[in-house]
Design a protein around this motif. Structure first.
Motif: not given
Length: 261
Positions: A84-90, A165-166, A251-261
């Motif tokens: 799961a972490s590699f799937g979204i991190f890559f 984690l990803g 919460l991550i998707f609500k705040t956008g935490y690190r999604l576009k960084n």
């Protein structure tokens, strides 16, 4: 980072991401499946044959059979996290995350696709390891429905944890930090190869603060009907961890935490 709610479930988008992730696992079949099976076989040779032959039964169960649930849980934890972490991190690493975020697919559907694929691979791996274990030792599953329930819930929960984690990781080093230095030690100290009832009272109390103890104990109960802690508490802790991970993802998707960084 609010996004309009879809009136219908985008099954085509979910299926496309799911198929892509499953295909990636098939391309790395040796790493995804063969390596954990070989590693588990070595555990059986060392712990089951060499050490188990010199140990008494644990809670009325032969030691080689007693460690089977723990040996299933060990790769289940690590592979769920890794997949799961590699799937979204890559996608973040190569920049294709922007295409995903701009696609007509909701955040909920993105999570279902990535977590569903990671959990599917982990569950298949767990069942393969069970079949591998049957080649080394005979064991029984007293509560097969609860075994599948614990297996599925644990795989989904740790896949959600891996998804978090990803997104959190800024580099490959951080991606490996939690699985290697936190999850794996907690698993080995969580009763995978022993009963915490064998420990001195002080260390037994300390072990109860390890959440992995409850996951392994509940899973072992589904095999032999015995556990180090109450099975209802084990299932409750697992559900609580699942709910916590789900809340963090929301919460991550609500705040956008690190999604576009």
């Amino acid at each position: 980072m609010s996004r309009p709610l879809h009136l219908s479930f985008n099954r085509h988008g979910v299926w496309a991401i799911y198929k892509f992730e499953i295909a990636r696992a098939l391309r790395t079949l040796v790493q995804s499946l063969v390596t954990p099976v070989i590693t588990t076989s070595l555990y059986f040779v060392v712990f089951g044959a060499a050490i188990g032959s010199r140990m008494n039964a644990v809670d009325g169960v032969k030691y080689a059979a007693f460690i089977v649930p723990g040996l299933v849980m060990l790769p289940l934890f690590t592979e769920s996290l890794a997949n799961a972490s590699f799937g979204i991190f890559f996608p973040k690493f190569i920049g294709t995350i922007y295409e995903l975020l701009s696609a007509p697919i909701s955040y909920f559907e993105i999570v279902i696709a990535y977590v569903g694929a990671a959990a599917t691979k982990s569950i298949v791996l767990g069942l393969v390891i069970l079949m591998t274990a049957s080649l080394f030792v005979s064991f029984k599953i007293m509560h097969p429905v609860w075994m599948i329930a614990f297996l599925t819930l644990t795989a989904v929960t740790f896949s959600l944890f891996g998804f978090i984690l990803g997104i959190w990781a800024k580099g490959w080093e951080q991606l490996q930090f939690i699985p290697m230095l936190v999850v794996t030690p907690l698993t080995f100290l969580g009763g995978a190869f022993y009963s915490i009832g064998m420990l001195p009272p002080v260390w037994r109390t300390v072990s109860l603060f390890n959440p992995i103890v409850y996951l392994i104990s509940g899973f072992r109960w589904s095999f032999y009907g015995t556990s180090d802690v109450n099975v209802a508490l084990s299932f409750g802790i697992t559900l609580g961890f699942f709910a916590l991970c789900l809340s963090v993802v929301a919460l991550i998707f609500k705040t956008g935490y690190r999604l576009k960084n």
